[in-house]
Scaffold this motif. Structure first.
Motif, PDB file in Angstrom:
ATOM      1  N   LYS A   9      -1.944  14.947   6.051  1.00 40.59           N
ATOM      2  CA  LYS A   9      -1.520  13.657   6.594  1.00 40.59           C
ATOM      3  C   LYS A   9      -2.714  12.835   7.068  1.00 40.59           C
ATOM      4  O   LYS A   9      -2.752  11.609   6.893  1.00 40.59           O
ATOM      5  CB  LYS A   9      -0.543  13.886   7.737  1.00 40.59           C
ATOM      6  N   PHE A  12      -4.292  11.461   3.979  1.00 43.49           N
ATOM      7  CA  PHE A  12      -3.368  10.456   3.421  1.00 43.49           C
ATOM      8  C   PHE A  12      -3.489   9.127   4.177  1.00 43.49           C
ATOM      9  O   PHE A  12      -3.602   8.058   3.582  1.00 43.49           O
ATOM     10  CB  PHE A  12      -1.944  11.007   3.503  1.00 43.49           C
ATOM     11  N   ASN A  13      -3.494   9.206   5.499  1.00 45.94           N
ATOM     12  CA  ASN A  13      -3.579   7.993   6.311  1.00 45.94           C
ATOM     13  C   ASN A  13      -4.961   7.349   6.238  1.00 45.94           C
ATOM     14  O   ASN A  13      -5.089   6.120   6.257  1.00 45.94           O
ATOM     15  CB  ASN A  13      -3.238   8.306   7.765  1.00 45.94           C
ATOM     16  N   TYR A  14      -6.013   8.183   6.152  1.00 52.29           N
ATOM     17  CA  TYR A  14      -7.372   7.652   6.136  1.00 52.29           C
ATOM     18  C   TYR A  14      -7.651   6.890   4.836  1.00 52.29           C
ATOM     19  O   TYR A  14      -8.187   5.771   4.854  1.00 52.29           O
ATOM     20  CB  TYR A  14      -8.373   8.802   6.308  1.00 52.29           C
ATOM     21  N   ASN A  16      -5.331   5.791   2.569  1.00 55.93           N
ATOM     22  CA  ASN A  16      -4.349   4.704   2.502  1.00 55.93           C
ATOM     23  C   ASN A  16      -4.198   4.121   1.095  1.00 55.93           C
ATOM     24  O   ASN A  16      -4.098   2.915   0.903  1.00 55.93           O
ATOM     25  CB  ASN A  16      -4.726   3.588   3.494  1.00 55.93           C
ATOM     26  N   LYS A  17      -4.173   4.999   0.095  1.00 51.74           N
ATOM     27  CA  LYS A  17      -4.012   4.560  -1.298  1.00 51.74           C
ATOM     28  C   LYS A  17      -2.839   5.265  -1.989  1.00 51.74           C
ATOM     29  O   LYS A  17      -2.486   4.896  -3.107  1.00 51.74           O
ATOM     30  CB  LYS A  17      -5.298   4.860  -2.083  1.00 51.74           C
ATOM     31  N   ASP A  19       1.172   6.888  -2.346  1.00 54.49           N
ATOM     32  CA  ASP A  19       2.566   6.587  -1.981  1.00 54.49           C
ATOM     33  C   ASP A  19       3.197   7.709  -1.171  1.00 54.49           C
ATOM     34  O   ASP A  19       4.057   7.476  -0.320  1.00 54.49           O
ATOM     35  CB  ASP A  19       3.399   6.342  -3.243  1.00 54.49           C
TER      36      ASP A  19
END
Length: 395
Positions: A9, A12-14, A16-17, A19
């Motif tokens: 996570k 994923f957040n870092y 930010n590309k 879905d």
């Protein structure tokens, strides 16, 4: 992703590309065993791209549209392509060759530090007991001690991983620089453990030799876990480890060591141990604002430099006094064909030591003195000259 949910996570957040993200662990349904089936059911055959880094990913690449390899070593990719020929696997980035992998293995076991183990031969050289049997026994002992010392070096690197990554020089070690996978290092460590156990309990049947090797390992482990953090005691331990090699060689060949020689070694190795710490302090501190902070993983601050330098000079003077007493004793002179040979040996040793002191105190060395000497032309010539003087005496 081959990581737990929290790590996935964060990535994923870092970035930010993406879905969506999936993660797995040993308990979840997305573990390695079921990952291929999960992706096939979720997206369908040849309807997703996959980036992998090991042979285990072949089962997933078989069902992917585009396949990418993002591992560390190109020779692993060659193995993958040999077993998996359905479609082309693209190589992401630059990978290390098998020669690079072997080079990192050599760095991991610190082959360059094996030069210290040459001290195993010093008892038979100083006692003029150079013969085929003693050379053969010392040579076998040399390789055995190399394996034991390399085993302890790997353990030390694992225990010091966090602090090594903060140090300019030590951060280049294979484990600290991520050039070798951690799982490979543990496999190598296990191999060395089994090999050393075989040598210790099957190949060696001498109790005194077994005791020396076991105690060496015990004190090394104690040093890594605790003693290296205690002021000056860590230096005494470094001296002890170097002395172990000489005592090991003495026990192998049943050659007695004189008291003056033992005291020379004690003070000379303390001298080298202190210089090693001075080098570490010089490497760590960039400006005066850090003078009250301790070196990572060490009990020393910049304000301790003057004290360490003074003690090193004292240890150096004492070592040379006992060296002179040893080389000029009646017992030692009786085995020399020429009185001037020990004089030349003492002069070379003093000259080398003074040069090392000057370079260390002026911050011109960024390695410990022994490692530096293996690459320094003057040191190599000095060592060869001392060896030559011994050989011409004992021919």
């Amino acid at each position: 992703a081959d990581s737990n949910k929290r790590q996935s996570k964060l990535i994923f957040n870092y970035i930010n590309k993406f879905d969506i993200f999936y993660s797995y662990d040993q308990e979840s349904k997305y573990n390695q065993k079921n990952k291929a089936n999960f992706l096939l059911n979720e997206y369908g055959k040849n309807k997703f791209d996959y980036v992998g880094n090991s042979i285990k990913d072949i089962s997933i690449w078989k069902n992917s549209n585009s396949s990418y390899y993002a591992g560390d070593y190109s020779f692993i990719l060659k193995i993958i392509k040999f077993f998996f020929k359905k479609n082309q696997i693209s190589n992401l980035g630059e990978n290390n060759s098998i020669s690079s992998y072997c080079y990192n293995l050599i760095k991991l076991v610190r082959v360059q530090q094996w030069v210290k183990n040459l001290m195993i031969f010093s008892p038979i050289m100083l006692a003029n007991q150079i013969n085929y049997i003693n050379i053969k026994i010392s040579l076998i002992g040399f390789f055995i001690f190399c394996l034991f010392s390399s085993f302890t070096y790997i353990i030390n690197d694992i225990l010091d991983l966090h602090t090594d990554r903060k140090k300019m020089i030590l951060s280049e070690r294979p484990l600290a620089s991520y050039t070798l996978p951690l799982k490979d290092i543990f496999s190598i460590l296990f191999f060395f453990f089994l090999l050393n156990c075989f040598l210790l309990f099957v190949f060696i049947d001498n109790l005194s030799i077994q005791f020396i090797l076991i105690s060496y390992f015990f004190f090394t482990l104690l040093y890594c876990l605790l003693l290296k953090k205690i002021f000056f005691l860590d230096i005494l331990m470094l001296s002890l480890f170097l002395n172990y090699r000489v005592f090991f060689g003495s026990n192998l060949t049943n050659v007695d060591l004189s008291n003056n020689f033992i005291l020379f070694l004690f003070f000379f190795f303390i001298f080298l141990g202190i210089l090693k710490r001075v080098v570490e302090i010089n490497n760590f501190y960039i400006s005066e604002e850090y003078c009250n902070k301790k070196v990572f993983g060490r009990p020393y601050k910049k304000t301790d430099l003057q004290l360490l330098k003074s003690i090193s000079l004292f240890a150096f003077v004492m070592s040379q006094i006992f060296c002179i007493l040893f080389l000029t004793s009646k017992t030692t002179l009786s085995i020399y064909s020429n009185f001037y040979l020990p004089v030349f040996i003492i002069l070379i040793l003093i000259l080398w030591s003074i040069r090392i002191i000057y370079l260390t105190f002026n911050g011109k060395i960024n390695l410990d003195p022994i490692s530096f000497s293996t690459k320094d032309t003057f040191s190599i010539i000095s060592g060869l000259l001392i060896l030559f003087l011994f050989l011409i005496n004992f021919q």
